[in-house]
Design an enzyme around this catalytic site. Structure first.
Site, PDB file in Angstrom:
ATOM      1  N   GLN A 164     -16.977  21.778  29.070  1.00  0.00           N
ATOM      2  CA  GLN A 164     -17.748  22.394  27.990  1.00  0.00           C
ATOM      3  C   GLN A 164     -17.950  21.467  26.803  1.00  0.00           C
ATOM      4  O   GLN A 164     -18.649  21.812  25.864  1.00  0.00           O
ATOM      5  CB  GLN A 164     -17.089  23.698  27.547  1.00  0.00           C
ATOM      6  CG  GLN A 164     -17.179  24.768  28.615  1.00  0.00           C
ATOM      7  CD  GLN A 164     -16.495  26.052  28.176  1.00  0.00           C
ATOM      8  OE1 GLN A 164     -15.500  26.029  27.462  1.00  0.00           O
ATOM      9  NE2 GLN A 164     -17.029  27.164  28.621  1.00  0.00           N
ATOM     10  N   ASN A 165     -17.352  20.282  26.846  1.00  0.00           N
ATOM     11  CA  ASN A 165     -17.596  19.311  25.787  1.00  0.00           C
ATOM     12  C   ASN A 165     -18.979  18.714  26.026  1.00  0.00           C
ATOM     13  O   ASN A 165     -19.301  18.318  27.141  1.00  0.00           O
ATOM     14  CB  ASN A 165     -16.520  18.220  25.791  1.00  0.00           C
ATOM     15  CG  ASN A 165     -16.587  17.355  24.561  1.00  0.00           C
ATOM     16  OD1 ASN A 165     -17.619  16.760  24.271  1.00  0.00           O
ATOM     17  ND2 ASN A 165     -15.500  17.298  23.830  1.00  0.00           N
ATOM     18  N   ASN A 166     -19.774  18.640  25.002  1.00  0.00           N
ATOM     19  CA  ASN A 166     -21.172  18.204  25.133  1.00  0.00           C
ATOM     20  C   ASN A 166     -21.386  16.701  25.005  1.00  0.00           C
ATOM     21  O   ASN A 166     -22.524  16.240  25.094  1.00  0.00           O
ATOM     22  CB  ASN A 166     -22.035  18.928  24.090  1.00  0.00           C
ATOM     23  CG  ASN A 166     -22.152  20.396  24.394  1.00  0.00           C
ATOM     24  OD1 ASN A 166     -22.390  20.781  25.527  1.00  0.00           O
ATOM     25  ND2 ASN A 166     -21.968  21.221  23.379  1.00  0.00           N
ATOM     26  N   SER A 195     -18.572  17.280  19.342  1.00  0.00           N
ATOM     27  CA  SER A 195     -19.143  17.717  20.617  1.00  0.00           C
ATOM     28  C   SER A 195     -18.212  18.691  21.342  1.00  0.00           C
ATOM     29  O   SER A 195     -18.538  19.197  22.402  1.00  0.00           O
ATOM     30  CB  SER A 195     -19.417  16.502  21.507  1.00  0.00           C
ATOM     31  OG  SER A 195     -18.216  15.821  21.817  1.00  0.00           O
TER      32      SER A 195
END
Length: 176
Positions: free
Chosen positions: A53-55, A153
């Protein structure tokens, strides 16, 4: 046989030691992106920004106009080919979980040495406010750099939409 009582378990869980990874870098790197410290999932996978889920990786592939890949070697290669280095401000800390607010007993990485062998780096981006704050607190460079703080992020930074964060991250395009 080891028997852990609840008191021993609590003590052990409060002594979670975390160590940063070696930087993703190239000799020609001209941009350095700094996080604070790898989170639990990243440490488990031994990968920068390993939490799905880290962008971070989505931002990089969009900014660099490449098709997204989950393959970590492709990810690292993409940054290196584009002269972007990634590292963390902290070399070591005590932390339970992944949140930056839980960091204690931190020690910064050696930026003087790293930057001395990477003279093309002119701009340092911080992946979030905490990375910038730790850098300001511990790192005092002799040379001047363009320092830019971007929105984190991390999935913990839910106060800003993906598109809004991406727009701010696109400043990297202007420096390539």
């Amino acid at each position: 046989m080891i028997i852990l009582t609840l008191n021993n378990f609590v003590k052990l869980s409060h002594d979670m030691k975390s160590f940063s990874f070696a930087p993703i870098t190239s000799n020609d790197a001209n941009i350095l992106i700094l996080g604070t410290m790898p989170g639990t999932k990243s440490l488990e996978l031994n990968q920068y920004y390993g939490h799905k889920q880290n962008n971070f990786w989505k931002f990089m592939f969009i900014i660099l106009k490449q098709d997204f890949s989950d393959d970590y070697q492709i990810r690292k290669s993409l940054l290196q080919k584009n002269n972007i280095a990634v590292w963390d401000v902290l070399q070591f800390c005590d932390r339970i979980g992944s949140l930056d607010i839980a960091i204690k007993n931190e020690i910064a990485n050696d930026f003087e040495s790293y930057l001395a062998v990477h003279p093309n780096i002119k701009t340092i981006f911080f992946n979030g406010q905490k990375a910038a704050a730790f850098f300001k607190k511990y790192v005092h460079l002799k040379k001047s750099y363009n320092l830019i703080t971007l929105p984190s992020s991390s999935p913990a930074n839910a106060g800003q939409s993906f598109d809004s964060k991406l727009e701010e991250w696109k400043i990297i395009e202007n420096l390539m």
